[in-house]
Design a protein around this motif. Structure first.
Motif, mmCIF file in Angstrom:
data_model
loop_
_atom_site.group_PDB
_atom_site.id
_atom_site.type_symbol
_atom_site.label_atom_id
_atom_site.label_comp_id
_atom_site.label_asym_id
_atom_site.label_seq_id
_atom_site.Cartn_x
_atom_site.Cartn_y
_atom_site.Cartn_z
ATOM 1 N N THR A 301 0.824 -1.203 0.000
ATOM 2 C CA THR A 301 0.000 0.000 0.000
ATOM 3 C C THR A 301 0.866 1.264 0.000
ATOM 4 O OG1 THR A 301 -1.809 -1.101 1.164
ATOM 5 C CG2 THR A 301 -1.766 1.301 1.276
ATOM 6 N N LYS A 302 0.479 2.242 -0.811
ATOM 7 C CA LYS A 302 1.203 3.509 -0.862
ATOM 8 C C LYS A 302 0.664 4.501 0.172
ATOM 9 C CE LYS A 302 2.657 3.111 -5.684
ATOM 10 N NZ LYS A 302 2.680 3.733 -7.026
ATOM 11 N N GLY A 303 1.449 5.554 0.411
ATOM 12 C CA GLY A 303 1.153 6.528 1.453
ATOM 13 C C GLY A 303 -0.276 7.043 1.511
ATOM 14 N N LYS A 305 -3.161 5.920 0.368
ATOM 15 C CA LYS A 305 -4.163 4.910 0.722
ATOM 16 C C LYS A 305 -4.001 4.469 2.178
ATOM 17 C CE LYS A 305 -6.613 1.144 -1.522
ATOM 18 N NZ LYS A 305 -7.713 2.050 -1.890
ATOM 19 N N GLU A 347 8.112 11.396 2.983
ATOM 20 C CA GLU A 347 7.747 10.486 1.897
ATOM 21 C C GLU A 347 6.517 11.007 1.150
ATOM 22 O OE1 GLU A 347 9.683 8.318 1.027
ATOM 23 O OE2 GLU A 347 10.798 7.502 2.718
ATOM 24 N N LYS A 349 3.705 10.701 -2.420
ATOM 25 C CA LYS A 349 2.548 9.873 -2.767
ATOM 26 C C LYS A 349 2.909 8.494 -3.297
ATOM 27 C CE LYS A 349 -0.514 13.782 -3.737
ATOM 28 N NZ LYS A 349 -1.393 14.453 -4.738
ATOM 29 N N ASP A 350 4.125 8.313 -3.800
ATOM 30 C CA ASP A 350 4.514 7.012 -4.360
ATOM 31 C C ASP A 350 5.210 6.108 -3.356
ATOM 32 O OD1 ASP A 350 3.480 7.529 -6.888
ATOM 33 O OD2 ASP A 350 5.306 8.538 -7.565
ATOM 34 N N TYR A 351 5.334 6.562 -2.131
ATOM 35 C CA TYR A 351 6.030 5.754 -1.133
ATOM 36 C C TYR A 351 5.199 4.536 -0.741
ATOM 37 C CZ TYR A 351 8.066 4.272 3.295
ATOM 38 O OH TYR A 351 8.624 3.529 4.308
ATOM 39 N N VAL A 352 5.830 3.365 -0.777
ATOM 40 C CA VAL A 352 5.180 2.132 -0.340
ATOM 41 C C VAL A 352 5.479 1.941 1.145
ATOM 42 C CG1 VAL A 352 5.080 -0.372 -0.614
ATOM 43 C CG2 VAL A 352 5.355 1.093 -2.629
#
Length: 364
Positions: A301-303, A305, A347, A349-352
């Protein structure tokens, strides 16, 4: 974001006793006769996580809020359930609504508790239940296939995709295999989920043993472990009788009681953690003076969500997240120390999100 594990099995295997112990409640009536569970009972169960106490101590948090899993106690199935035997299809529909299946298997001998098949054979019991689920799935797909054919003739592309999936799954089920072994491409996953197949759900075998076998298992549980290994599934040894006793003890007496039985932790803790892993779930934390709170997300899940699990506004207005790895948070004594050491990261929006991340979200 809620995740449900359905507790299933033949009658009189200890499902309701296990559920009562899990939820430390008497919601489910445990009795020595089939079908004592008429409606499915739902209980929220905290996920054991030693990291919570550590984080709360460092942050001097007033409260600790663990993440939770929901467990659903579903009535016992019998041979012929897919054709309406016992309480039949009503309970099959309850299984369709859960995310994973905890299959309780009787792995103990007792002249006092009736076995519906007349003998204790957990591997055969597992096959009986799975066969009923496969037959129900097969019937469901065959009904669905007729409707899909009509839509395909009208040029419906979604129907064409689902029809292809149905054909592949029907072939697997007809060969006596569960739907979860079907290989599904990334662009087919949504359509596959929409089929609501019971045998597509991940399975955890809970081997309910007698008290003497709780620490080491027995021949019955070892056979189940071999079956699970061959399937790529998971098996956990548990004594529902012991768990029921532990659930009634004061918290400060439980560790001693378990030690006297040669156990390091409750079987319930193992079941909950195994269920968590089965669903590919991880935990991140929010930490402060008011509370240390654990949150559940699916691995990958990314940041944004992940933030949405707390509140939908967090996801919609997500800007960035102050993030500290759990080990760094502990090593440097909390947020201030981590910030000073340069291990606090911003981090986007694309950070997992990683398991154990301590996060503070910034949103518009």
């Amino acid at each position: 974001m809620g995740f449900k594990c359905g507790i299933v099995g033949l009658p009189n295997v200890g499902k309701s006793t296990l559920f009562n112990a899990l939820t430390e409640s008497a919601l489910a009536q445990a009795a020595n006769y089939p079908f004592c569970t008429i409606e499915p009972n739902l209980g929220q169960v905290p996920v054991p996580d030693a990291r919570l106490e550590v984080l709360a101590r460092l942050a001097k948090s007033k409260d600790i809020i663990p993440t939770q899993l929901a467990f659903v106690d579903i009535a016992g199935l019998v041979r012929g359930a897919s054709k309406g035997e016992g309480l039949g299809n009503k309970f099959l529909s309850h299984i369709r609504e859960v995310d994973a299946i905890v299959h309780v298997l009787r792995c103990f001998e007792s002249g006092d508790i009736v076995h519906v098949e007349g003998k204790v054979d957990p591997v055969a019991d597992a096959s009986t239940v799975e066969t009923e689920l496969m037959l129900a799935d097969l019937e469901s797909l065959e009904r669905r296939r007729d409707g899909l054919q009509k839509r395909m003739r009208g040029g419906d592309k979604d129907a064409t995709l689902q029809y292809g999936l149905c054909e592949r799954v029907i072939a697997v089920l007809a060969a006596g295999k569960p739907a979860r072994i079907v290989e599904v491409a990334e662009d087919e996953k949504k359509a596959f989920r929409e089929l609501q197949l019971m045998t597509s759900k991940p399975v955890l075998y809970a081997c309910n043993v007698d008290e003497r076998s709780a620490a080491t298992g027995n021949d019955h549980s070892r056979r189940v472990a071999e079956k699970a290994a061959a399937e790529g599934a998971v098996a956990v040894v548990i004594s529902a009788a012991i768990e029921s006793e532990v659930a009634q003890l004061p918290a400060e007496e439980r560790a001693t009681f378990l030690e006297d039985l040669g156990l390091r932790e409750t079987g319930l803790a193992r079941v909950v953690r195994a269920g968590y892993d089965l669903l590919h779930l991880i935990t991140y934390f929010t930490v402060g003076p008011k509370e240390t709170h654990a949150w559940t997300i699916v691995r990958g899940t990314k940041g944004p969500k992940a933030a949405g699990v707390i509140h939908t506004d967090f996801e919609k207005g997500y800007i960035r997240a102050e993030t500290i790895a759990y080990d760094d948070y502990v090593e440097y004594g909390g947020e201030a120390g981590a910030r000073e050491a340069g291990v606090l990261r911003m981090e986007g929006k694309d950070y997992v999100v990683a398991d154990g991340d301590v996060m503070h979200f910034h949103f518009a």
